[in-house]
Design a protein around this motif. Structure first.
Motif, PDB file in Angstrom:
ATOM      1  N   LEU A  48      33.993  56.459  61.952  1.00 54.14           N
ATOM      2  CA  LEU A  48      35.133  56.107  61.559  1.00 54.14           C
ATOM      3  C   LEU A  48      35.880  55.002  60.466  1.00 54.14           C
ATOM      4  CD1 LEU A  48      36.990  57.976  64.067  1.00 54.14           C
ATOM      5  CD2 LEU A  48      35.733  59.137  62.607  1.00 54.14           C
ATOM      6  N   LYS A  49      35.026  54.241  60.273  1.00 54.65           N
ATOM      7  CA  LYS A  49      35.644  52.852  59.008  1.00 54.65           C
ATOM      8  C   LYS A  49      35.796  53.689  57.759  1.00 54.65           C
ATOM      9  CE  LYS A  49      30.785  52.548  57.413  1.00 54.65           C
ATOM     10  NZ  LYS A  49      29.611  51.708  57.746  1.00 54.65           N
ATOM     11  N   ALA A  50      36.781  53.096  57.407  1.00 53.18           N
ATOM     12  CA  ALA A  50      37.427  53.115  55.988  1.00 53.18           C
ATOM     13  C   ALA A  50      38.200  54.041  55.717  1.00 53.18           C
ATOM     14  CB  ALA A  50      35.856  52.926  54.402  1.00 53.18           C
ATOM     15  N   ALA A  52      38.521  56.580  57.664  1.00 57.54           N
ATOM     16  CA  ALA A  52      37.133  57.857  58.251  1.00 57.54           C
ATOM     17  C   ALA A  52      36.537  58.459  56.749  1.00 57.54           C
ATOM     18  CB  ALA A  52      38.244  59.320  58.446  1.00 57.54           C
ATOM     19  N   TYR A  53      35.951  57.736  56.275  1.00 61.88           N
ATOM     20  CA  TYR A  53      35.809  58.000  54.208  1.00 61.88           C
ATOM     21  C   TYR A  53      36.539  58.366  53.726  1.00 61.88           C
ATOM     22  CZ  TYR A  53      30.770  56.488  56.774  1.00 61.88           C
ATOM     23  OH  TYR A  53      29.773  55.818  56.733  1.00 61.88           O
ATOM     24  N   GLY A  54      37.859  57.811  53.750  1.00 62.58           N
ATOM     25  CA  GLY A  54      38.979  58.759  52.865  1.00 62.58           C
ATOM     26  C   GLY A  54      39.685  60.120  54.027  1.00 62.58           C
ATOM     27  N   SER A 175      20.802  49.068  66.481  1.00 61.52           N
ATOM     28  CA  SER A 175      20.106  48.687  64.988  1.00 61.52           C
ATOM     29  C   SER A 175      20.804  49.060  63.796  1.00 61.52           C
ATOM     30  CB  SER A 175      18.900  47.977  65.226  1.00 61.52           C
ATOM     31  OG  SER A 175      18.099  46.861  63.590  1.00 61.52           O
ATOM     32  N   HIS A 176      20.640  48.575  62.930  1.00 60.12           N
ATOM     33  CA  HIS A 176      21.255  49.444  61.540  1.00 60.12           C
ATOM     34  C   HIS A 176      19.844  49.007  60.489  1.00 60.12           C
ATOM     35  CE1 HIS A 176      24.461  51.642  59.286  1.00 60.12           C
ATOM     36  NE2 HIS A 176      24.128  50.717  58.280  1.00 60.12           N
ATOM     37  N   LEU A 177      20.125  50.434  59.801  1.00 55.50           N
ATOM     38  CA  LEU A 177      19.013  50.690  58.988  1.00 55.50           C
ATOM     39  C   LEU A 177      19.207  50.603  57.245  1.00 55.50           C
ATOM     40  CD1 LEU A 177      17.816  53.528  60.723  1.00 55.50           C
ATOM     41  CD2 LEU A 177      16.703  51.896  60.864  1.00 55.50           C
ATOM     42  N   ASN A 216      21.426  56.468  61.853  1.00 54.22           N
ATOM     43  CA  ASN A 216      22.454  55.986  60.735  1.00 54.22           C
ATOM     44  C   ASN A 216      22.109  57.815  59.482  1.00 54.22           C
ATOM     45  OD1 ASN A 216      20.726  55.562  58.752  1.00 54.22           O
ATOM     46  ND2 ASN A 216      21.630  53.779  57.884  1.00 54.22           N
ATOM     47  N   SER A 217      23.085  58.513  58.966  1.00 54.66           N
ATOM     48  CA  SER A 217      22.320  59.832  58.080  1.00 54.66           C
ATOM     49  C   SER A 217      21.257  60.000  57.418  1.00 54.66           C
ATOM     50  CB  SER A 217      23.438  59.934  57.351  1.00 54.66           C
ATOM     51  OG  SER A 217      24.574  60.057  57.651  1.00 54.66           O
ATOM     52  N   GLY A 218      21.017  58.769  56.950  1.00 60.72           N
ATOM     53  CA  GLY A 218      19.676  58.929  56.053  1.00 60.72           C
ATOM     54  C   GLY A 218      18.464  59.453  56.890  1.00 60.72           C
ATOM     55  N   VAL A 231      22.977  58.452  68.591  1.00 58.79           N
ATOM     56  CA  VAL A 231      23.052  58.705  66.659  1.00 58.79           C
ATOM     57  C   VAL A 231      24.899  57.909  66.128  1.00 58.79           C
ATOM     58  CG1 VAL A 231      20.931  60.262  66.197  1.00 58.79           C
ATOM     59  CG2 VAL A 231      23.436  61.182  65.998  1.00 58.79           C
ATOM     60  N   ARG A 232      24.683  57.645  65.144  1.00 56.68           N
ATOM     61  CA  ARG A 232      25.950  57.066  63.999  1.00 56.68           C
ATOM     62  C   ARG A 232      25.835  57.458  62.491  1.00 56.68           C
ATOM     63  NH1 ARG A 232      23.175  52.661  65.661  1.00 56.68           N
ATOM     64  NH2 ARG A 232      23.104  51.940  63.375  1.00 56.68           N
ATOM     65  N   PRO A 233      26.230  59.013  62.762  1.00 53.57           N
ATOM     66  CA  PRO A 233      26.159  59.852  61.630  1.00 53.57           C
ATOM     67  C   PRO A 233      27.939  59.186  60.859  1.00 53.57           C
ATOM     68  CG  PRO A 233      26.918  60.960  62.788  1.00 53.57           C
ATOM     69  CD  PRO A 233      26.731  59.999  64.321  1.00 53.57           C
ATOM     70  N   GLY A 234      27.191  58.881  59.750  1.00 49.43           N
ATOM     71  CA  GLY A 234      29.116  58.660  59.217  1.00 49.43           C
ATOM     72  C   GLY A 234      28.763  59.986  57.590  1.00 49.43           C
ATOM     73  N   ILE A 235      27.913  59.565  56.856  1.00 56.01           N
ATOM     74  CA  ILE A 235      27.916  60.574  55.518  1.00 56.01           C
ATOM     75  C   ILE A 235      28.684  62.073  55.433  1.00 56.01           C
ATOM     76  CG2 ILE A 235      26.592  59.931  53.945  1.00 56.01           C
ATOM     77  CD1 ILE A 235      28.771  58.845  51.504  1.00 56.01           C
ATOM     78  N   THR A 236      27.004  62.267  56.163  1.00 53.48           N
ATOM     79  CA  THR A 236      26.593  63.894  56.538  1.00 53.48           C
ATOM     80  C   THR A 236      28.068  64.226  57.567  1.00 53.48           C
ATOM     81  OG1 THR A 236      25.107  62.889  58.411  1.00 53.48           O
ATOM     82  CG2 THR A 236      24.439  63.143  56.216  1.00 53.48           C
ATOM     83  N   PRO A 366      28.606  58.033  45.899  1.00 47.62           N
ATOM     84  CA  PRO A 366      29.319  58.612  47.003  1.00 47.62           C
ATOM     85  C   PRO A 366      30.350  57.977  48.006  1.00 47.62           C
ATOM     86  CG  PRO A 366      27.687  59.480  46.423  1.00 47.62           C
ATOM     87  CD  PRO A 366      26.972  58.471  46.002  1.00 47.62           C
ATOM     88  N   TYR A 367      29.482  56.735  48.692  1.00 49.72           N
ATOM     89  CA  TYR A 367      30.484  56.336  49.639  1.00 49.72           C
ATOM     90  C   TYR A 367      31.436  55.812  49.388  1.00 49.72           C
ATOM     91  CZ  TYR A 367      26.047  56.298  52.886  1.00 49.72           C
ATOM     92  OH  TYR A 367      25.079  56.772  53.816  1.00 49.72           O
ATOM     93  N   GLU A 368      31.594  54.830  48.084  1.00 53.15           N
ATOM     94  CA  GLU A 368      32.922  54.418  47.164  1.00 53.15           C
ATOM     95  C   GLU A 368      33.754  54.681  46.924  1.00 53.15           C
ATOM     96  OE1 GLU A 368      31.379  51.062  44.775  1.00 53.15           O
ATOM     97  OE2 GLU A 368      33.132  50.130  45.142  1.00 53.15           O
TER      98      GLU A 368
END
Ligand SMILES: *Cc1c(COP(=O)(O)O)cnc(C)c1O
Length: 383
Positions: A48-50, A52-54, A175-177, A216-218, A231-236, A366-368
């Motif tokens: 939910l950072k930023a 929640a992606y806007g 860890s983060h990818l 992450n999403s990827g 799992v830690r999905p953001g953008i998807t 797209p994230y930005e």
């Protein structure tokens, strides 16, 4: 504590600004369920950072709590505190780094801390002891990104130290990818292998395995063996894929419509310059409308001379330089009236303007685009 000034909650009952972001909660629910099904038994920590992606931190956190997400992930402690203040009860992990004077805030609001060095562990342990409580931490391992976290090749001592801290509960390890959205997964596989190497510690020492997470999403889309315990999905979650090349192994849909209204109409005569810097001069008379959105809202100035908007089902170009609060759109010989709906991003049923297109015009990802839609743009939720 004072309320943050740049607060994503709207404080007026009636939204007066024509420019707004509409969020379709049903689509977000469906996206969450798609991910949940795809990862089988793994727990899900929506990110939910930023804001929640806007999409608006508060309402989106409530949505995932309703959906029984196992955990929530935010970037900074302030986001976590806000969520506790509005009554979110499920576990929250702050993904960013922590420094000394923040630790009491984590403990007071029951937020899980990302621990990323032995010094920090000791500091956290000491503060928890003073406050007569236990600190919940997730240990951060760097498997090849050189951001925060202890290198995988020096993790053993870090893990040993963590289990010596009497006032710390190790609830997770992660860890983060760096590259999971690319077509070539060799680096992602190497990072996963390094992480799994670190995790042998628990078997060797017969210590109960904490929650392991790296995807992450990827990775969720492309590498099922990286699901581990969580799992830690953001953008998807928000219906946007992390890259164009990524394997779209399940379908998600964008939930945002960024809209505004036509507020002004005029005819621009051939040869007369449009906007700051006089960068555009039509060579024939055109009709133009003004829309109250600009780079101050996150409609990037870099999109000048490239962006398009949808009005009454037609795509029209934005002309001249994008201003802070306004854009000018060329509708040629067509008609548009004050109050007509304008879609900046999203679909009007038949036509659409995607987040990827905006990213392309702005020369970014797209994230930005999503995370830069300013909090001054009201979010409106539909179900
Ligand atoms: C942002 C972030 C994620 C989510 O990334 P997406 O590519 O949006 O899925 C997951 N984990 C951490 C640590 C992050 O910072």
């Amino acid at each position: 504590m004072n309320k943050p000034i740049n607060h994503p909650i709207i404080s007026i009952d009636e939204i007066v600004r024509p420019t707004r972001v509409e969020v379709d909660l049903k689509i977000l629910r469906d996206n969450f369920k798609k991910i949940k099904t795809h990862v089988n038994q793994a727990k899900v920590m929506p990110i939910l950072k930023a804001n929640a992606y806007g999409h608006g931190l508060v309402r989106i956190a409530q949505l995932y709590e309703e959906l029984k997400a196992d955990y929530l992930g935010v970037a900074v402690v302030e986001e976590g505190i806000l969520l506790r203040e509005i009554g979110i009860k499920i576990p929250i992990l702050v993904l960013g780094g922590v420094w000394g004077n923040q630790v009491p805030m984590f403990l007071k609001h029951n937020l899980a801390i990302t621990a990323s060095s032995i010094d920090k562990l000791n500091q956290i342990d000491e503060i928890a002891r003073e406050m007569k409580t236990k600190a919940v931490v997730h240990l951060k391992i760097d498997t090849g990104m050189e951001r925060i976290g202890v290198h995988y090749y020096s993790a053993e001592k870090f893990l040993e130290a963590a289990y010596k801290c009497k006032n710390i509960v190790v609830q997770g390890i992660y860890s983060h990818l760096a590259n999971s959205e690319s077509e070539d997964l060799s680096y992602t596989k190497l990072q996963l292998e390094r992480f799994n190497g670190v995790l042998t510690f628990f078997e060797r020492r017969s210590i109960k395995m904490p929650i392991r997470h790296i995807a992450n999403s990827g990775a969720i889309l492309q590498l099922p063996e990286s699901n581990l315990d969580m799992v830690r999905p953001g953008i998807t979650l928000y219906g946007v894929y992390p890259s164009n090349q990524v394997k779209k192994s399940f379908e998600v849909k964008p939930a945002i419509r960024w809209k505004s209204l036509v507020v002004y109409f005029k005819v621009i005569k051939a040869g007369n310059a449009v906007g700051y810097g006089l960068t555009y001069k039509p060579d024939h008379n055109i009709r133009a409308v003004t829309i109250p959105v600009g780079y101050g809202d996150g409609y990037f100035r870099n999109m000048s001379h490239k962006a398009e908007v949808l009005i009454n089902g037609y795509k029209y170009p934005v002309i001249g330089a994008i201003s802070m609060d306004q854009i000018i759109v060329n509708i040629e010989n067509n008609s548009a009236f004050n109050g007509d709906e304008v879609i900046l991003m999203g679909s009007d049923g038949t036509n659409s303007i995607t987040c990827e297109e905006l990213a392309e015009w702005a020369g970014t990802i797209p994230y930005e685009i999503l995370t830069n839609i300013n909090t001054r743009v009201p979010r409106v939720y539909y179900d």
